[in-house]
Design a protein around this motif. Structure first.
Motif, short mmCIF file in Angstrom:
data_model
loop_
_atom_site.label_atom_id
_atom_site.label_comp_id
_atom_site.label_asym_id
_atom_site.label_seq_id
_atom_site.Cartn_x
_atom_site.Cartn_y
_atom_site.Cartn_z
N GLY A 1 1.02 -1.20 -0.23
CA GLY A 1 -0.15 -0.04 -0.07
C GLY A 1 0.98 1.23 -0.13
N CYS A 2 0.36 2.27 -0.34
CA CYS A 2 1.00 3.57 -0.48
C CYS A 2 0.17 4.81 0.09
CB CYS A 2 1.34 3.96 -1.87
SG CYS A 2 2.29 5.41 -1.99
N VAL A 3 0.85 5.53 0.95
CA VAL A 3 0.10 6.75 1.61
C VAL A 3 0.86 7.87 0.96
CG1 VAL A 3 -0.38 7.82 3.69
CG2 VAL A 3 -0.50 5.36 3.63
N ALA A 4 0.12 8.35 -0.12
CA ALA A 4 0.99 9.54 -0.76
C ALA A 4 0.58 10.96 -0.17
CB ALA A 4 0.58 9.61 -2.33
N GLY A 5 1.45 11.88 -0.43
CA GLY A 5 1.22 13.20 0.01
C GLY A 5 0.09 13.76 -0.82
N PRO A 6 -0.19 15.06 -0.47
CA PRO A 6 -1.40 15.81 -1.30
C PRO A 6 -1.23 15.84 -2.73
CG PRO A 6 -0.61 17.18 0.40
CD PRO A 6 0.63 15.95 0.19
N GLU A 7 -2.42 15.77 -3.46
CA GLU A 7 -2.18 15.75 -4.88
C GLU A 7 -1.93 17.11 -5.31
OE1 GLU A 7 -4.93 12.76 -6.95
OE2 GLU A 7 -6.11 13.38 -5.34
N GLY A 8 -1.40 17.21 -6.37
CA GLY A 8 -1.05 18.74 -7.15
C GLY A 8 0.27 19.44 -6.32
N LEU A 9 1.02 18.47 -6.00
CA LEU A 9 2.61 18.98 -5.58
C LEU A 9 3.55 18.26 -6.30
CD1 LEU A 9 2.09 19.41 -1.61
CD2 LEU A 9 2.31 21.37 -3.35
N THR A 10 4.54 18.95 -6.33
CA THR A 10 5.47 18.26 -7.36
C THR A 10 6.31 17.20 -6.45
OG1 THR A 10 7.05 20.03 -6.39
CG2 THR A 10 6.14 20.27 -8.69
N THR A 11 6.53 17.29 -5.33
CA THR A 11 7.16 16.09 -4.26
C THR A 11 6.36 14.93 -4.19
OG1 THR A 11 8.15 17.97 -2.96
CG2 THR A 11 7.78 15.72 -2.06
N THR A 12 4.75 15.21 -4.13
CA THR A 12 3.94 14.12 -4.20
C THR A 12 4.13 13.22 -5.35
OG1 THR A 12 2.38 15.06 -2.78
CG2 THR A 12 1.58 13.30 -4.00
N ARG A 13 3.96 13.94 -6.53
CA ARG A 13 4.24 13.39 -7.86
C ARG A 13 5.34 12.51 -8.05
NH1 ARG A 13 5.91 15.13 -12.88
NH2 ARG A 13 5.96 17.30 -12.23
N HIS A 14 6.28 13.24 -7.82
CA HIS A 14 7.93 12.72 -7.85
C HIS A 14 8.07 11.28 -7.16
CE1 HIS A 14 9.51 16.54 -9.37
NE2 HIS A 14 8.82 16.21 -10.39
N ARG A 15 7.65 11.32 -5.97
CA ARG A 15 7.93 10.18 -5.04
C ARG A 15 6.95 9.23 -5.43
NH1 ARG A 15 8.81 12.78 0.95
NH2 ARG A 15 10.73 14.07 0.35
N LEU A 16 5.53 9.39 -5.72
CA LEU A 16 4.63 8.48 -6.38
C LEU A 16 5.20 7.61 -7.72
CD1 LEU A 16 2.09 7.18 -5.54
CD2 LEU A 16 0.86 8.89 -6.80
N GLU A 17 5.67 8.65 -8.38
CA GLU A 17 6.36 7.99 -9.87
C GLU A 17 7.63 7.18 -9.60
OE1 GLU A 17 5.39 11.93 -12.74
OE2 GLU A 17 7.38 11.60 -11.85
N GLY A 18 8.38 7.43 -8.62
CA GLY A 18 9.38 6.58 -8.31
C GLY A 18 8.90 5.03 -7.56
N HIS A 19 7.98 5.24 -6.93
CA HIS A 19 7.38 3.89 -5.97
C HIS A 19 6.78 3.08 -7.47
CE1 HIS A 19 4.32 1.47 -3.97
NE2 HIS A 19 3.35 2.02 -4.57
N ARG A 20 5.94 3.81 -8.13
CA ARG A 20 5.31 3.01 -9.40
C ARG A 20 6.25 2.38 -10.24
NH1 ARG A 20 0.23 7.49 -10.07
NH2 ARG A 20 -1.05 6.50 -8.33
N ALA A 21 7.44 3.16 -10.61
CA ALA A 21 8.46 2.81 -11.51
C ALA A 21 9.04 1.40 -10.84
CB ALA A 21 9.63 3.66 -11.57
N ALA A 22 9.16 1.44 -9.59
CA ALA A 22 9.85 -0.02 -9.06
C ALA A 22 8.63 -1.08 -9.12
CB ALA A 22 10.18 0.21 -7.56
N LEU A 23 7.44 -0.76 -9.07
CA LEU A 23 6.47 -1.77 -9.20
C LEU A 23 6.55 -2.26 -10.49
CD1 LEU A 23 3.34 -0.25 -7.11
CD2 LEU A 23 5.16 -2.02 -6.33
N ALA A 24 6.46 -1.25 -11.47
CA ALA A 24 6.29 -1.83 -12.82
C ALA A 24 7.43 -2.78 -13.23
CB ALA A 24 6.45 -0.61 -13.90
N ALA A 25 8.71 -2.38 -12.63
CA ALA A 25 10.23 -3.12 -13.06
C ALA A 25 9.98 -4.59 -12.86
CB ALA A 25 11.16 -2.12 -12.42
N HIS A 26 9.21 -4.83 -11.65
CA HIS A 26 8.99 -6.09 -11.17
C HIS A 26 7.96 -6.86 -11.52
CE1 HIS A 26 12.75 -6.13 -8.83
NE2 HIS A 26 12.50 -4.80 -8.65
#
Length: 387
Positions: free
Chosen positions: A235-260
């Protein structure tokens, strides 16, 4: 072209003398007239001239530091490190007065503070934390930064993507490909370098500089760590939508999932504020959606504390039943029970470098961007899934 006293007078429908009286508070003016003048000043973002034209372009010893909340350890560390560089080089007269401005996460307050700092002719301004991903706000922010730069103020962005101030209103600050220091894509690198994107002309002033974090890479390393332990229901508890930090961290998380080859199920991500209460509420929601989760990626360390509290209420042990990871490596992370596995961001280094860049005591990088790497810190809150 700079807004003049006459422009304000025309907007308010009064004489220039009346505008001067309102601004100097040296003569009685009717409240309705005063309000009309002040409204025109705000709408036109008028900055009063100094007592002499030679001083009009000069900057003061004031340095503004914009933070979301100085009580948040993330911003407290950044602001303290920036301020530590304000003492100059030890010689008399080299000191600066640092003023910390709490925006409370409000884009409007951010813009207001920049206008106020412009009026005070701040020598430098450091904006910290993630940026709001709204085209209108980005355009307004770029315009204010451009005006600050033109007035001689050194603007430094710390912990947020670069801002192309030369193309006001042309985009929302979305990232483009780039590399620095072998770390891969620079987070949100502006479409043009600060040197090229600052306002054209000889009076453009100092180009904005950026000290950025590798949020994508850090988030990916956390999820990679969980996957390596054998976790698949994450599971992932992401930060507020509409913030660059939230998007970048969520993209990193999803990239790791996709890679596996792990499906990123929408129900396994919940957004919330960067605080303990949000982590607590989000963890309850994640378990309601999927009681079989074996790991939770939290938006930051504070959120992770709330996640752990909710798990305990559900009778889940950390890490025996559910592994939990944070982000930032704030001072309390190693003292949490269990000690948090997290990603360490060099917050003190980032703030200090932003301070030195603001003071002109560190050479500006060629492309205007300093990208600081993150580090995975493995502690006691993660373990292989229970079987």
């Amino acid at each position: 072209m700079a807004v003049t006293l006459a422009d304000v007078a025309a907007r308010a429908g009064v004489s220039a003398a009346t505008v001067s009286r309102v601004l100097n508070s040296n003569y009685p003016v009717a409240k309705a007239t005063r309000d009309r003048v002040l409204r025109a000043v705000a709408e036109l973002e008028y900055v009063a001239n100094g007592p002499a034209s030679a001083l009009a372009a000069a900057t003061s010893d004031l340095v503004g530091i914009l933070v979301n909340d100085v009580a948040d350890p993330f911003f407290g560390i950044l602001a303290s490190a920036v301020q530590s560089e304000m003492s100059g080089d030890g010689t008399s007269g080299g000191e600066k007065l640092a003023v910390v401005c709490n925006t409370g996460g409000s884009p409007e307050r951010e813009l207001t503070y920049l206008t106020l700092l412009h009026r005070q002719r701040a020598g430098a301004v450091v904006l910290t934390g993630g940026a709001t991903e709204d085209p209108a706000h980005t355009a307004a922010l770029a315009a204010r930064v451009a005006r600050l730069s033109a007035a001689g103020t050194q603007v430094v962005l710390c912990g947020r993507p670069p801002l192309a101030v030369g193309v006001v209103g042309s985009g929302d600050g979305a990232p483009v490909a780039g590399s620095a220091g072998g770390l891969g894509s620079v987070e949100g690198r502006a479409a043009s370098t600060p040197a090229a994107s600052s306002a054209s002309g000889a009076d453009a002033g100092p180009a904005p500089l950026t000290v950025a974090f590798d949020n994508r890479g850090g988030a990916r390393s956390l999820t990679e760590h969980l996957v390596a332990l054998g976790h698949r229901r994450i599971g992932c508890v992401a930060g507020p939508e509409g913030l660059t930090t939230t998007r970048h961290r969520l993209e990193g998380h999803r990239a790791a999932l996709a890679a596996h080859g792990i499906e990123d199920m929408p129900g396994r991500t919940v957004h919330g504020a960067y605080d303990r209460a949000s982590g607590y509420a989000a963890a309850h929601e994640l378990l309601r959606r999927d009681e079989g989760l074996t790991a939770v990626v939290a938006a930051n360390d504070t959120v992770a504390l709330g996640v752990c509290a909710a798990l305990r209420e559900h009778g889940r042990r950390v890490p025996e039943d559910v592994s939990v990871v944070g982000f930032d490596d704030l001072p309390f992370s190693m003292d949490a029970v269990p000690a948090l596995t997290t990603v360490r961001l060099p917050l003190a280094e980032a703030g200090a470098r932003a301070g030195r860049l603001a003071m002109g005591r560190e050479p500006a990088p060629a492309d205007g961007v300093v990208l600081l790497s993150s580090e995975l810190v493995i502690r006691k809150s993660t373990a292989p899934p229970y079987s």
